[in-house]
Design a protein around this motif. Structure first.
Motif, PDB file in Angstrom:
ATOM      1  N   SER A   6       0.839  -1.212   0.000  1.00  0.00           N
ATOM      2  CA  SER A   6       0.000   0.000   0.000  1.00  0.00           C
ATOM      3  C   SER A   6       0.866   1.250   0.000  1.00  0.00           C
ATOM      4  CB  SER A   6      -0.920   0.017   1.227  1.00  0.00           C
ATOM      5  OG  SER A   6      -1.867  -1.002   1.170  1.00  0.00           O
ATOM      6  N   LEU A   7       1.838   1.285   0.885  1.00  0.00           N
ATOM      7  CA  LEU A   7       2.708   2.455   0.988  1.00  0.00           C
ATOM      8  C   LEU A   7       3.595   2.614  -0.238  1.00  0.00           C
ATOM      9  CD1 LEU A   7       3.679   2.168   4.759  1.00  0.00           C
ATOM     10  CD2 LEU A   7       2.074   3.796   3.716  1.00  0.00           C
ATOM     11  N   ALA A   8       4.034   1.492  -0.812  1.00  0.00           N
ATOM     12  CA  ALA A   8       4.905   1.545  -1.992  1.00  0.00           C
ATOM     13  C   ALA A   8       4.219   2.208  -3.178  1.00  0.00           C
ATOM     14  CB  ALA A   8       5.364   0.139  -2.374  1.00  0.00           C
ATOM     15  N   ILE A   9       2.891   2.089  -3.239  1.00  0.00           N
ATOM     16  CA  ILE A   9       2.167   2.685  -4.376  1.00  0.00           C
ATOM     17  C   ILE A   9       1.493   4.005  -4.003  1.00  0.00           C
ATOM     18  CG2 ILE A   9       1.884   0.453  -5.509  1.00  0.00           C
ATOM     19  CD1 ILE A   9      -1.110   0.566  -4.631  1.00  0.00           C
ATOM     20  N   GLY A  10       1.843   4.527  -2.830  1.00  0.00           N
ATOM     21  CA  GLY A  10       1.339   5.841  -2.436  1.00  0.00           C
ATOM     22  C   GLY A  10      -0.082   5.847  -1.923  1.00  0.00           C
ATOM     23  N   LYS A  27      -5.139   1.923 -13.037  1.00  0.00           N
ATOM     24  CA  LYS A  27      -3.998   2.710 -12.573  1.00  0.00           C
ATOM     25  C   LYS A  27      -3.323   2.043 -11.384  1.00  0.00           C
ATOM     26  CE  LYS A  27      -2.743   7.238 -10.725  1.00  0.00           C
ATOM     27  NZ  LYS A  27      -3.239   8.541 -10.282  1.00  0.00           N
ATOM     28  N   SER A  28      -4.115   1.582 -10.420  1.00  0.00           N
ATOM     29  CA  SER A  28      -3.546   0.908  -9.247  1.00  0.00           C
ATOM     30  C   SER A  28      -2.849  -0.383  -9.641  1.00  0.00           C
ATOM     31  CB  SER A  28      -4.630   0.620  -8.216  1.00  0.00           C
ATOM     32  OG  SER A  28      -5.111   1.824  -7.672  1.00  0.00           O
ATOM     33  N   LEU A  29      -3.427  -1.134 -10.563  1.00  0.00           N
ATOM     34  CA  LEU A  29      -2.779  -2.368 -11.006  1.00  0.00           C
ATOM     35  C   LEU A  29      -1.441  -2.085 -11.675  1.00  0.00           C
ATOM     36  CD1 LEU A  29      -5.809  -4.425 -12.361  1.00  0.00           C
ATOM     37  CD2 LEU A  29      -4.471  -4.843 -10.279  1.00  0.00           C
ATOM     38  N   ASN A  30      -1.357  -0.999 -12.408  1.00  0.00           N
ATOM     39  CA  ASN A  30      -0.093  -0.623 -13.030  1.00  0.00           C
ATOM     40  C   ASN A  30       0.946  -0.295 -11.958  1.00  0.00           C
ATOM     41  OD1 ASN A  30       1.467   0.019 -15.477  1.00  0.00           O
ATOM     42  ND2 ASN A  30       1.422   2.106 -14.660  1.00  0.00           N
ATOM     43  N   SER A  71      -3.031   4.637   1.282  1.00  0.00           N
ATOM     44  CA  SER A  71      -3.120   4.516   2.742  1.00  0.00           C
ATOM     45  C   SER A  71      -2.703   3.113   3.159  1.00  0.00           C
ATOM     46  CB  SER A  71      -4.541   4.803   3.222  1.00  0.00           C
ATOM     47  OG  SER A  71      -5.405   3.773   2.806  1.00  0.00           O
ATOM     48  N   THR A  72      -2.320   2.966   4.417  1.00  0.00           N
ATOM     49  CA  THR A  72      -1.823   1.679   4.905  1.00  0.00           C
ATOM     50  C   THR A  72      -2.848   0.562   4.794  1.00  0.00           C
ATOM     51  OG1 THR A  72      -2.449   2.281   7.164  1.00  0.00           O
ATOM     52  CG2 THR A  72      -0.172   2.725   6.511  1.00  0.00           C
ATOM     53  N   SER A  73      -4.125   0.898   4.753  1.00  0.00           N
ATOM     54  CA  SER A  73      -5.170  -0.136   4.703  1.00  0.00           C
ATOM     55  C   SER A  73      -5.683  -0.413   3.284  1.00  0.00           C
ATOM     56  CB  SER A  73      -6.340   0.261   5.597  1.00  0.00           C
ATOM     57  OG  SER A  73      -6.955   1.432   5.095  1.00  0.00           O
ATOM     58  N   TYR A  74      -5.115   0.227   2.277  1.00  0.00           N
ATOM     59  CA  TYR A  74      -5.636   0.098   0.910  1.00  0.00           C
ATOM     60  C   TYR A  74      -5.704  -1.360   0.446  1.00  0.00           C
ATOM     61  CZ  TYR A  74      -6.018   0.679  -4.153  1.00  0.00           C
ATOM     62  OH  TYR A  74      -6.413   0.587  -5.466  1.00  0.00           O
ATOM     63  N   ILE A  75      -4.591  -2.072   0.511  1.00  0.00           N
ATOM     64  CA  ILE A  75      -4.546  -3.456   0.039  1.00  0.00           C
ATOM     65  C   ILE A  75      -5.400  -4.353   0.934  1.00  0.00           C
ATOM     66  CG2 ILE A  75      -3.068  -5.458  -0.458  1.00  0.00           C
ATOM     67  CD1 ILE A  75      -2.639  -3.143  -2.440  1.00  0.00           C
ATOM     68  N   SER A  76      -5.328  -4.147   2.240  1.00  0.00           N
ATOM     69  CA  SER A  76      -6.116  -4.995   3.140  1.00  0.00           C
ATOM     70  C   SER A  76      -7.613  -4.793   2.921  1.00  0.00           C
ATOM     71  CB  SER A  76      -5.743  -4.759   4.603  1.00  0.00           C
ATOM     72  OG  SER A  76      -6.038  -3.444   5.004  1.00  0.00           O
ATOM     73  N   SER A  94       4.424  -7.907 -14.622  1.00  0.00           N
ATOM     74  CA  SER A  94       3.579  -7.305 -15.641  1.00  0.00           C
ATOM     75  C   SER A  94       2.133  -7.273 -15.159  1.00  0.00           C
ATOM     76  CB  SER A  94       3.654  -8.132 -16.928  1.00  0.00           C
ATOM     77  OG  SER A  94       2.686  -7.714 -17.859  1.00  0.00           O
ATOM     78  N   MET A  95       1.379  -6.311 -15.628  1.00  0.00           N
ATOM     79  CA  MET A  95      -0.058  -6.299 -15.327  1.00  0.00           C
ATOM     80  C   MET A  95      -0.719  -7.568 -15.863  1.00  0.00           C
ATOM     81  SD  MET A  95      -1.199  -2.318 -15.884  1.00  0.00           S
ATOM     82  CE  MET A  95      -2.917  -2.742 -15.946  1.00  0.00           C
TER      83      MET A  95
END
Length: 95
Positions: free
Chosen positions: A31-35, A56-59, A37-42, A68-69
């Motif tokens: 989550s943090l690596a892609i800018g 965009k998030s998948l990229n 919030s900390t809970s985005y992926i969870s 690769s996507m």
């Protein structure tokens, strides 16, 4: 993942999770690596949420995971009963 998600959305979420876990990356780190919030992926991986990825998030995730996507997508379309109304279009090929 929430029942309201289409199977293709659940598939992509599972693939991102599988690749993330294979690389030993936590939800928070990704989550943090892609800018985000900390809970985005969870939130997306949670069974009770309807959150899902956009292109965009998948990229950004592909960049962060070094893949690769295409790695998140099935080789063939996923057909669901609710898509039965869709008819394949015949393409006329000119010689």
């Amino acid at each position: 993942m929430h029942d309201s998600l289409d199977e293709i959305e659940r598939y992509v979420i599972r693939k991102v999770k599988d690749i993330r876990e294979q690389r030993g990356i936590s939800q928070t780190s990704l989550s943090l690596a892609i800018g985000k919030s900390t809970s985005y992926i969870s939130d997306i991986e949670a069974h009770s949420k309807t959150a899902k990825y956009n292109i965009k998030s998948l990229n950004l995730i592909a960049i962060a995971l070094g893949c690769s996507m295409k790695d998140f997508l099935p080789d063939e379309p996923i057909h669901e009963k609710k898509y039965d109304f869709i008819k394949e279009i015949e393409i006329n090929k000119k010689s």
